[in-house]
Write an enzyme that holds these catalytic residues in place. Sequence first.
Site, PDB file in Angstrom:
ATOM      1  N   ASP A  10      12.167  -0.430   3.387  1.00 20.48           N
ATOM      2  CA  ASP A  10      13.290  -0.956   4.172  1.00 20.48           C
ATOM      3  C   ASP A  10      12.798  -2.056   5.117  1.00 20.48           C
ATOM      4  O   ASP A  10      11.607  -2.127   5.444  1.00 20.48           O
ATOM      5  CB  ASP A  10      13.905   0.188   4.978  1.00 20.48           C
ATOM      6  CG  ASP A  10      14.947  -0.322   5.959  1.00 20.48           C
ATOM      7  OD1 ASP A  10      15.886  -1.000   5.508  1.00 20.48           O
ATOM      8  OD2 ASP A  10      14.800  -0.071   7.170  1.00 20.48           O
ATOM      9  N   ASP A  12      14.968  -3.737   8.319  1.00 19.08           N
ATOM     10  CA  ASP A  12      15.318  -3.638   9.747  1.00 19.08           C
ATOM     11  C   ASP A  12      15.062  -2.218  10.270  1.00 19.08           C
ATOM     12  O   ASP A  12      15.613  -1.254   9.757  1.00 19.08           O
ATOM     13  CB  ASP A  12      16.782  -4.035   9.968  1.00 19.08           C
ATOM     14  CG  ASP A  12      16.999  -4.662  11.340  1.00 19.08           C
ATOM     15  OD1 ASP A  12      16.119  -4.527  12.215  1.00 19.08           O
ATOM     16  OD2 ASP A  12      18.047  -5.312  11.541  1.00 19.08           O
ATOM     17  N   ASP A 206      13.614   3.852   8.153  1.00 16.06           N
ATOM     18  CA  ASP A 206      13.824   4.425   9.496  1.00 16.06           C
ATOM     19  C   ASP A 206      15.192   5.084   9.634  1.00 16.06           C
ATOM     20  O   ASP A 206      15.419   5.865  10.547  1.00 16.06           O
ATOM     21  CB  ASP A 206      13.761   3.324  10.543  1.00 16.06           C
ATOM     22  CG  ASP A 206      14.927   2.349  10.386  1.00 16.06           C
ATOM     23  OD1 ASP A 206      14.999   1.681   9.338  1.00 16.06           O
ATOM     24  OD2 ASP A 206      15.791   2.272  11.289  1.00 16.06           O
TER      25      ASP A 206
END
Lengths: 255, 255
Positions: A10, A12, A206
Amino acid sequence: MKRYKGYLIDLDGTMYRGNEVIEEAPGFVNTLREKNIPYLFLTNNSSKTPEAVSEKLNQMGIYSTPDHVFTSSMATAKYIKHQKNNARCYVIGETGLYTALDREGLSVTDEECDFVVMGMDRDITYEKLARACLAVRNGAKFVSTNSDIAVPTESGLLPGNGSLTSVVTVSTGEDPIFIGKPESIIMKEALKVLGTDEKETVVVGDNYYTDIQAGINAGIDTLMVFTGLTPYEDLPNLKVKPTYHVENLSQYEIT
Amino acid sequence: MKRYKGYLIDLDGTMYRGNEVIEEAPGFVNTLREKNIPYLFLTNNSSKTPEAVSEKLNQMGIYSTPDHVFTSSMATAKYIKHQKNNARCYVIGETGLYTALDREGLSVTDEECDFVVMGMDRDITYEKLARACLAVRNGAKFVSTNSDIAVPTESGLLPGNGSLTSVVTVSTGEDPIFIGKPESIIMKEALKVLGTDEKETVVVGDNYYTDIQAGINAGIDTLMVFTGLTPYEDLPNLKVKPTYHVENLSQYEIT
């Protein structure tokens, strides 16, 4: 740790936060390169081309080429192409989506279409939404790059593509096929590009509700980091836990 | 039939269909006039001013003045004024909504606001939606003129205000207070204007899910006509039946 043959990473909250690199990110990617382990950056962002994403990463010191980037728009284009070669698409979206559809040989039209394709569009108009509704009511398949309800910006949380898509969903009563995380569609398309299978790949992210859930939905192991959206305090309450979790990427040993 | 002291009359499907008058409508309204029975045209349309609606009716031979018209925008403005005098409103909408808010002495602002007010806006932009989302997240109360998911036009069913409103609902997770039919809010505001109470008033309309349901929700008797949206075949399946139903308005005797 298990030795994985491929990493789906991922952006961001995992590689950067907004325009700020996450300290441990460049080293993590460099280790993958040194060990010749294939990786692909996986983003729900449908607006940007892989070239633009890669440039941003390189400017932050995170090594990448456009081939390392896989956006929800690219997954959407591949998904539609599998459904129907040369499909005619009515499109609401930005450059990233138009470019992705074009690269898969799909045609964009304001006339009769096979698919209505929605992605983030900051130039959205009533007329665009109206055309999409008419086409969906007329039988076109309804596909949306991602269901994110909000986009974090410096001004605050602005409407995401999932909320724009809801205009057509609510007006027509037809649910779209969402492509991006947490759906498994983007994961399956990403595995094809990466060239690894579910069992030998790991998803790094995240956001529990997009990144980790996408891994879980697709049967791919997951590595959760706490440098982004989901706070560490949430971990005990998560029904299905990530395969691994670390505070930041320096604490994960790539084997 | 019971003798009613006031009539709340729907427009589209009851008085006209699009730009075509319904044959029995002018006579029905003339009888109310002859008998000196107060009536109010009640519409979820938030775009138009009462002057514009009245003009359309008069052109069709249906007698009205602007005082005979009550739109969802007017009900919204009155509702907000009851909540807070001089309230500051961030507005997405057309002339009908701006005019209504102004006439109730409410102020329209792009800065800090007490209310986010959404009505039909065919000039909707991402920026407008973004501002609305930020304001709602910032604590502004969220009000929407009506929940209609689609608007019938010559081109087909286009997105209604309810579907535009869903962008903010989905993005922020906050449900709006809807004002228009089938909500009882517009009915209670309309009764105040008409000057009659629930028990001595009747709602006339063609759409079971807006007009008739609004009457039921507000405890007002209902007269259903089959000149518009809901077909006669649906009648047996309706759980709560309208007080009266007639094929068209000539079959209802005003006493």
